[in-house]
Design a protein around this motif. Structure first.
Motif, PDB file in Angstrom:
ATOM      1  N   ALA A 278      66.776  43.819 104.731  1.00 51.36           N
ATOM      2  CA  ALA A 278      67.518  42.999 103.770  1.00 51.36           C
ATOM      3  C   ALA A 278      66.649  41.858 103.251  1.00 51.36           C
ATOM      4  O   ALA A 278      66.665  41.532 102.056  1.00 51.36           O
ATOM      5  CB  ALA A 278      68.782  42.442 104.422  1.00 51.36           C
ATOM      6  N   HIS A 279      65.873  41.257 104.148  1.00 54.99           N
ATOM      7  CA  HIS A 279      64.993  40.182 103.703  1.00 54.99           C
ATOM      8  C   HIS A 279      63.840  40.726 102.863  1.00 54.99           C
ATOM      9  O   HIS A 279      63.427  40.080 101.891  1.00 54.99           O
ATOM     10  CB  HIS A 279      64.461  39.401 104.907  1.00 54.99           C
ATOM     11  N   ARG A 280      63.326  41.883 103.211  1.00 54.40           N
ATOM     12  CA  ARG A 280      62.263  42.463 102.379  1.00 54.40           C
ATOM     13  C   ARG A 280      62.779  42.719 100.966  1.00 54.40           C
ATOM     14  O   ARG A 280      62.072  42.491  99.980  1.00 54.40           O
ATOM     15  CB  ARG A 280      61.736  43.751 103.012  1.00 54.40           C
ATOM     16  N   TRP A 281      64.028  43.167 100.885  1.00 50.15           N
ATOM     17  CA  TRP A 281      64.620  43.381  99.564  1.00 50.15           C
ATOM     18  C   TRP A 281      64.766  42.058  98.819  1.00 50.15           C
ATOM     19  O   TRP A 281      64.421  41.970  97.626  1.00 50.15           O
ATOM     20  CB  TRP A 281      65.996  44.046  99.719  1.00 50.15           C
ATOM     21  N   LEU A 282      65.266  41.021  99.495  1.00 50.88           N
ATOM     22  CA  LEU A 282      65.448  39.722  98.853  1.00 50.88           C
ATOM     23  C   LEU A 282      64.113  39.165  98.361  1.00 50.88           C
ATOM     24  O   LEU A 282      64.006  38.681  97.224  1.00 50.88           O
ATOM     25  CB  LEU A 282      66.088  38.741  99.828  1.00 50.88           C
ATOM     26  N   PHE A 283      63.084  39.254  99.196  1.00 49.38           N
ATOM     27  CA  PHE A 283      61.785  38.693  98.810  1.00 49.38           C
ATOM     28  C   PHE A 283      61.161  39.489  97.663  1.00 49.38           C
ATOM     29  O   PHE A 283      60.426  38.918  96.845  1.00 49.38           O
ATOM     30  CB  PHE A 283      60.851  38.645 100.022  1.00 49.38           C
ATOM     31  N   ALA A 284      61.454  40.770  97.602  1.00 52.15           N
ATOM     32  CA  ALA A 284      60.983  41.552  96.455  1.00 52.15           C
ATOM     33  C   ALA A 284      61.624  41.053  95.162  1.00 52.15           C
ATOM     34  O   ALA A 284      60.991  41.056  94.095  1.00 52.15           O
ATOM     35  CB  ALA A 284      61.285  43.035  96.660  1.00 52.15           C
ATOM     36  N   ARG A 285      62.898  40.625  95.241  1.00 48.09           N
ATOM     37  CA  ARG A 285      63.546  40.046  94.053  1.00 48.09           C
ATOM     38  C   ARG A 285      62.875  38.718  93.681  1.00 48.09           C
ATOM     39  O   ARG A 285      62.720  38.405  92.509  1.00 48.09           O
ATOM     40  CB  ARG A 285      65.040  39.823  94.316  1.00 48.09           C
ATOM     41  N   PHE A 286      62.497  37.934  94.686  1.00 49.23           N
ATOM     42  CA  PHE A 286      61.774  36.689  94.412  1.00 49.23           C
ATOM     43  C   PHE A 286      60.455  36.990  93.700  1.00 49.23           C
ATOM     44  O   PHE A 286      60.062  36.266  92.779  1.00 49.23           O
ATOM     45  CB  PHE A 286      61.496  35.925  95.706  1.00 49.23           C
ATOM     46  N   ASP A 287      59.779  38.051  94.137  1.00 48.49           N
ATOM     47  CA  ASP A 287      58.509  38.405  93.504  1.00 48.49           C
ATOM     48  C   ASP A 287      58.733  38.853  92.052  1.00 48.49           C
ATOM     49  O   ASP A 287      57.918  38.559  91.170  1.00 48.49           O
ATOM     50  CB  ASP A 287      57.807  39.502  94.300  1.00 48.49           C
ATOM     51  N   GLU A 288      59.834  39.570  91.810  1.00 53.08           N
ATOM     52  CA  GLU A 288      60.183  39.906  90.422  1.00 53.08           C
ATOM     53  C   GLU A 288      60.449  38.652  89.616  1.00 53.08           C
ATOM     54  O   GLU A 288      60.044  38.542  88.442  1.00 53.08           O
ATOM     55  CB  GLU A 288      61.434  40.801  90.397  1.00 53.08           C
ATOM     56  N   LEU A 289      61.153  37.698  90.235  1.00 50.20           N
ATOM     57  CA  LEU A 289      61.446  36.431  89.573  1.00 50.20           C
ATOM     58  C   LEU A 289      60.149  35.708  89.214  1.00 50.20           C
ATOM     59  O   LEU A 289      60.022  35.144  88.114  1.00 50.20           O
ATOM     60  CB  LEU A 289      62.305  35.565  90.488  1.00 50.20           C
ATOM     61  N   ALA A 290      59.172  35.726  90.124  1.00 55.54           N
ATOM     62  CA  ALA A 290      57.893  35.075  89.865  1.00 55.54           C
ATOM     63  C   ALA A 290      57.207  35.693  88.654  1.00 55.54           C
ATOM     64  O   ALA A 290      56.630  34.983  87.822  1.00 55.54           O
ATOM     65  CB  ALA A 290      56.988  35.185  91.104  1.00 55.54           C
ATOM     66  N   GLU A 291      57.266  37.011  88.535  1.00 57.63           N
ATOM     67  CA  GLU A 291      56.653  37.675  87.384  1.00 57.63           C
ATOM     68  C   GLU A 291      57.335  37.258  86.092  1.00 57.63           C
ATOM     69  O   GLU A 291      56.680  36.991  85.068  1.00 57.63           O
ATOM     70  CB  GLU A 291      56.730  39.200  87.554  1.00 57.63           C
TER      71      GLU A 291
END
Length: 308
Positions: free
Chosen positions: A287-300
């Protein structure tokens, strides 16, 4: 499996009960009947000599002990899962999980719209609980246990891991009709003489503005200090005060004919770099890996926005 005479299945039940704050939803998540979930809650209440969940209208709320237990239990389950190489399944399309984040008012103004949009597109049931960055955030030993992630300036010195989210530059804001602004600019001399409204974030925390004025040898005349950047555009309107704010925040307040305006600073480019911080053990949780992947999308997405 037991540990010290305690059934470890109860640890999982405790984690989910506290996360959901609801017996029925906890049972659904663990695929247990409501009577079975209620029986687990009864055992846990006896174990801790505390109600853990108490009625609040038609729903439940956590007792003070339960609120204190939640981050500790989540941390313990993550460590246990990593040690046993176990992983919970996480389906964002059906999950109703709540993630706890901590960030400044400025960070909320930047991320709330794009982050919620990213979550809603793939995880409509996921909820966010956001708290401000407390003045003692850097000295807290449990901060990365209490929260799933922090959003704060890079270089803050938190333990754990961090990744970049966005960069901003600092600009000046003044009243629209400020008498010392000439051709959209303020001189260094005027900046040294004028009263300032400043953002404070707690003892020992320096902002980029604090650093640049120190390098210039300018002692600001601080007429007003507020907590965080967000109030600054409101408090300077109609006054001779000047404020140094991140440009992304300034843009949300400047409009044609409005009470405040952006002024190019006379001290060159000063950059504010924000990122997200998390405990390294969080990566064992899908679940956290999924959340952090969304953060990385947000950064892009945020990196594509032109600043300046």
């Amino acid at each position: 499996m037991t540990l010290g005479g305690i059934d470890l299945n109860l640890l999982i039940s405790l984690k989910v009960l506290l996360e959901e704050g609801n017996v029925t939803r906890a049972g659904q998540r663990l695929e247990l009947s409501q009577p079975a979930m209620s029986a687990s809650l009864a055992r846990l209440r006896r174990r801790f000599d505390d109600e853990l969940l108490v009625r609040a209208g038609r729903d439940y709320e956590l007792t003070p002990l339960a609120r204190d237990l939640l981050p500790e239990v989540q941390h313990a389950v993550r460590l246990l899962s990593r040690a046993l190489r176990l992983e919970d399944q996480f389906d964002p399309s059906t999950s109703e999980r709540t993630f706890r984040l901590s960030m400044s008012d400025y960070a909320i103004s930047v991320v709330h719209e794009p982050l919620l949009r990213l979550l809603e597109s793939t995880a409509p049931g996921v909820r966010l609980e956001i708290e401000g960055l407390g003045v003692d955030i850097r000295s807290s030993e449990k901060v990365l246990v209490d929260f799933d992630a922090l959003i704060a300036p890079l270089g803050f010195g938190f333990p754990g891991a961090s990744r970049p989210l966005w960069r901003d530059r600092m600009v000046l804001m003044t009243s629209r009709d400020h008498p010392r602004v000439e051709d959209g600019r303020l001189s260094l001399e005027a900046l040294a003489e004028l009263p300032h409204a400043v953002a404070g974030f707690g003892p020992g925390i320096l902002t980029p503005a604090d650093r640049v004025f120190g390098e210039l040898g300018i002692t600001r005349h601080v007429a007003l200090q507020v907590h965080g950047f967000l109030p600054l555009p409101f408090v300077i309107a109609g006054t001779e005060m000047v404020a140094v704010v991140p440009e992304r925040l300034a843009r949300t307040h400047v409009r044609e004919g409005g009470p405040v305006m952006t002024v190019e600073p006379p001290f060159g480019e000063v950059v504010l770099a924000e990122g997200y911080w998390y405990g390294r053990d969080r990566m064992s949780d899908p679940a956290h890996r999924w959340l952090f992947a969304r953060f990385d999308e947000l950064a892009e997405e945020l990196s594509e926005e032109l600043v300046g």
